[in-house]
Design a protein around this motif. Structure first.
Motif, PDB file in Angstrom:
ATOM      1  N   TYR A   1       0.764  -1.140   0.096  1.00  0.00           N
ATOM      2  CA  TYR A   1       0.040  -0.075   0.150  1.00  0.00           C
ATOM      3  C   TYR A   1       0.962   1.263   0.075  1.00  0.00           C
ATOM      4  O   TYR A   1       1.868   1.236   0.504  1.00  0.00           O
ATOM      5  CB  TYR A   1      -0.943  -0.140   1.316  1.00  0.00           C
ATOM      6  N   LEU A   2       0.362   2.361  -0.494  1.00  0.00           N
ATOM      7  CA  LEU A   2       0.884   3.540  -0.402  1.00  0.00           C
ATOM      8  C   LEU A   2      -0.191   4.377   0.524  1.00  0.00           C
ATOM      9  O   LEU A   2      -1.310   4.534  -0.091  1.00  0.00           O
ATOM     10  CB  LEU A   2       1.095   4.416  -1.636  1.00  0.00           C
TER      11      LEU A   2
ATOM     12  N   MET B   1       3.138  -6.667  -9.751  1.00  0.00           N
ATOM     13  CA  MET B   1       3.410  -5.656  -8.765  1.00  0.00           C
ATOM     14  C   MET B   1       2.591  -4.443  -8.524  1.00  0.00           C
ATOM     15  O   MET B   1       2.748  -3.455  -8.419  1.00  0.00           O
ATOM     16  CB  MET B   1       4.755  -4.736  -9.326  1.00  0.00           C
ATOM     17  N   GLY B   2       1.119  -5.070  -8.432  1.00  0.00           N
ATOM     18  CA  GLY B   2       0.225  -4.154  -8.026  1.00  0.00           C
ATOM     19  C   GLY B   2       0.189  -3.625  -6.521  1.00  0.00           C
ATOM     20  O   GLY B   2       1.084  -4.319  -5.575  1.00  0.00           O
ATOM     21  N   TYR B   3      -0.490  -2.642  -6.349  1.00  0.00           N
ATOM     22  CA  TYR B   3      -0.601  -2.007  -5.000  1.00  0.00           C
ATOM     23  C   TYR B   3      -1.837  -1.082  -4.825  1.00  0.00           C
ATOM     24  O   TYR B   3      -2.417  -0.865  -5.892  1.00  0.00           O
ATOM     25  CB  TYR B   3       0.803  -1.186  -4.633  1.00  0.00           C
ATOM     26  N   ILE B   4      -2.160  -0.592  -3.719  1.00  0.00           N
ATOM     27  CA  ILE B   4      -3.291   0.132  -3.430  1.00  0.00           C
ATOM     28  C   ILE B   4      -3.160   1.472  -2.709  1.00  0.00           C
ATOM     29  O   ILE B   4      -1.832   1.541  -1.982  1.00  0.00           O
ATOM     30  CB  ILE B   4      -4.304  -0.558  -2.692  1.00  0.00           C
ATOM     31  N   ASP B   5      -3.706   2.775  -3.251  1.00  0.00           N
ATOM     32  CA  ASP B   5      -3.212   4.038  -2.655  1.00  0.00           C
ATOM     33  C   ASP B   5      -4.252   4.605  -1.795  1.00  0.00           C
ATOM     34  O   ASP B   5      -5.445   4.691  -2.270  1.00  0.00           O
ATOM     35  CB  ASP B   5      -2.993   4.807  -3.832  1.00  0.00           C
ATOM     36  N   PHE B   6      -4.034   4.598  -0.488  1.00  0.00           N
ATOM     37  CA  PHE B   6      -4.982   5.308   0.479  1.00  0.00           C
ATOM     38  C   PHE B   6      -4.986   6.569   0.410  1.00  0.00           C
ATOM     39  O   PHE B   6      -3.966   7.082   1.185  1.00  0.00           O
ATOM     40  CB  PHE B   6      -5.104   4.561   1.659  1.00  0.00           C
ATOM     41  N   GLY B   7      -5.728   7.642   0.031  1.00  0.00           N
ATOM     42  CA  GLY B   7      -5.584   8.973  -0.016  1.00  0.00           C
ATOM     43  C   GLY B   7      -6.796   9.793  -0.042  1.00  0.00           C
ATOM     44  O   GLY B   7      -7.814   9.207   0.988  1.00  0.00           O
TER      45      GLY B   7
ATOM     46  N   VAL C   1      -6.699   1.713  -6.925  1.00  0.00           N
ATOM     47  CA  VAL C   1      -6.055   0.354  -7.350  1.00  0.00           C
ATOM     48  C   VAL C   1      -4.968   0.682  -8.243  1.00  0.00           C
ATOM     49  O   VAL C   1      -5.443   1.109  -9.445  1.00  0.00           O
ATOM     50  CB  VAL C   1      -7.172  -0.661  -7.433  1.00  0.00           C
ATOM     51  N   HIS C   2      -3.799   0.189  -8.197  1.00  0.00           N
ATOM     52  CA  HIS C   2      -3.082   0.211  -9.255  1.00  0.00           C
ATOM     53  C   HIS C   2      -2.580  -1.320  -9.643  1.00  0.00           C
ATOM     54  O   HIS C   2      -1.760  -2.167  -8.930  1.00  0.00           O
ATOM     55  CB  HIS C   2      -1.581   0.954  -8.988  1.00  0.00           C
ATOM     56  N   SER C   3      -2.983  -1.713 -10.617  1.00  0.00           N
ATOM     57  CA  SER C   3      -2.956  -3.168 -11.358  1.00  0.00           C
ATOM     58  C   SER C   3      -2.320  -3.144 -12.744  1.00  0.00           C
ATOM     59  O   SER C   3      -2.197  -4.149 -13.424  1.00  0.00           O
ATOM     60  CB  SER C   3      -3.789  -3.994 -11.113  1.00  0.00           C
ATOM     61  N   GLU C   4      -2.106  -1.915 -13.282  1.00  0.00           N
ATOM     62  CA  GLU C   4      -1.776  -1.855 -14.637  1.00  0.00           C
ATOM     63  C   GLU C   4      -0.310  -2.207 -14.999  1.00  0.00           C
ATOM     64  O   GLU C   4       0.379  -1.971 -13.955  1.00  0.00           O
ATOM     65  CB  GLU C   4      -2.273  -0.385 -15.103  1.00  0.00           C
ATOM     66  N   PRO C   5       0.058  -2.379 -16.155  1.00  0.00           N
ATOM     67  CA  PRO C   5       1.455  -2.601 -16.681  1.00  0.00           C
ATOM     68  C   PRO C   5       2.337  -1.180 -16.166  1.00  0.00           C
ATOM     69  O   PRO C   5       1.862  -0.186 -16.137  1.00  0.00           O
ATOM     70  CB  PRO C   5       1.593  -2.513 -17.967  1.00  0.00           C
ATOM     71  N   LEU C   6       3.444  -1.737 -15.719  1.00  0.00           N
ATOM     72  CA  LEU C   6       4.394  -0.506 -15.265  1.00  0.00           C
ATOM     73  C   LEU C   6       4.688   0.477 -16.097  1.00  0.00           C
ATOM     74  O   LEU C   6       5.004   0.220 -17.537  1.00  0.00           O
ATOM     75  CB  LEU C   6       5.691  -1.066 -14.899  1.00  0.00           C
ATOM     76  N   ALA C   7       4.550   1.625 -15.872  1.00  0.00           N
ATOM     77  CA  ALA C   7       5.102   2.977 -16.800  1.00  0.00           C
ATOM     78  C   ALA C   7       6.457   2.950 -16.619  1.00  0.00           C
ATOM     79  O   ALA C   7       7.220   2.485 -15.889  1.00  0.00           O
ATOM     80  CB  ALA C   7       4.349   4.304 -16.096  1.00  0.00           C
TER      81      ALA C   7
END
Length: 267
Positions: A144-145, A230-236, A241-247
């Motif tokens: 998480y972030l 390498m997915g993760y989630i952002d609590f803000g 939710v981030h599960s897209e291919p890496l930029a």
């Protein structure tokens, strides 16, 4: 083995340069509770192959380069990134101005270029990827972030306690993880509706993980594993939710983290 007399006679600096020097607080490697000279060696030996981990960092708490101008920003990252700077065409990959150089550097410290592995979410994401490869998905890891900024009072604006200075300060996520906020507690925080809602959701994620090894549950956004994607989630200000291919910038961060932290790759 070493005698008590020899320990007492030992130079303090030499004592700290023991086999436990890679552990926080210089914990004693006693062979029982701290059995390996470094966390990395414990990982390589398979100690965590069947241990699922939920980990992350708060936005702004990572160590970052002090870059008050754009020129200083690019000079500092050219030195830090070495060959990766030109490989990823960093100057065109990431554009900053004098007004954004310091803010961007602070963001990057948490997102992937910080030298504190625990406060660098790319390292958390990379660990999940590594363990997925090592264990064929047996170990489930979630990253998480935490970017929610706790409310400030008008008297704090322009001070060291201001939101602009503190960002998501270290340990501020605990109000939310434990769902412990109450009106007027602490007196310095005027909690808002979203704070209470976010706390309810984060607390449920953590309870689910502790109970089932999986943070996901009914009524919650699907938190992706930190696996090969390498997915993760952002609590803000919301939950993202981030599960897209890496930029491309994330690809650079991944390669930097592998090199800087000497991350072992699966055989």
């Amino acid at each position: 083995d070493i005698s008590m007399e020899e320990l007492r006679a030992m130079d303090g600096e030499e004592l700290l340069k023991s086999a436990s020097e890679h552990y926080p607080g210089r914990m004693n490697q006693d062979g029982l509770y701290v059995a390996y000279p470094s966390i990395q060696e414990a990982v390589n030996e398979g100690v965590f192959d069947d241990v699922s981990i939920l980990s992350g960092a708060n936005m702004g708490e990572g160590q970052y380069l002090q870059t008050p101008t754009a020129d200083e920003f690019y000079a500092a990252y050219k030195e830090k990134l070495g060959d990766l700077y030109d490989k990823y065409d960093f100057e065109n990959l990431l554009k900053v101005t004098d007004n954004t150089a310091m803010i961007t550097s602070r963001q990057l410290g948490t997102l992937g270029f910080g030298s504190w592995s625990g406060a660098n979410i790319m390292m958390n994401r990379l660990y999940g990827k590594l363990m997925t490869e090592r264990t064929d998905g047996k170990a489930k890891n979630y990253t998480y972030l935490f970017s929610q900024v706790t409310p400030e009072r008008i008297t704090e604006i322009g001070t060291d306690r201001s939101a602009a200075e503190q960002w998501a300060w270290h340990s501020s996520e605990q109000f939310y993880v434990f769902n412990s906020m109450r009106d007027g507690v602490p007196a310095s925080r005027d909690w808002r509706d979203w704070d209470y809602e976010l706390a309810e959701k984060m607390n449920q994620y953590w309870v689910n993980f502790i109970t089932n090894g999986d943070p996901n549950g009914e009524g919650l956004a699907q938190w992706p594993e930190a696996d090969e994607n390498m997915g993760y989630i952002d609590f803000g200000a919301g939950i993202t939710v981030h599960s897209e291919p890496l930029a491309p910038l994330e690809e650079l961060m991944e390669e930097f983290a592998q090199q800087y932290f000497q991350v072992p790759l699966s055989e």
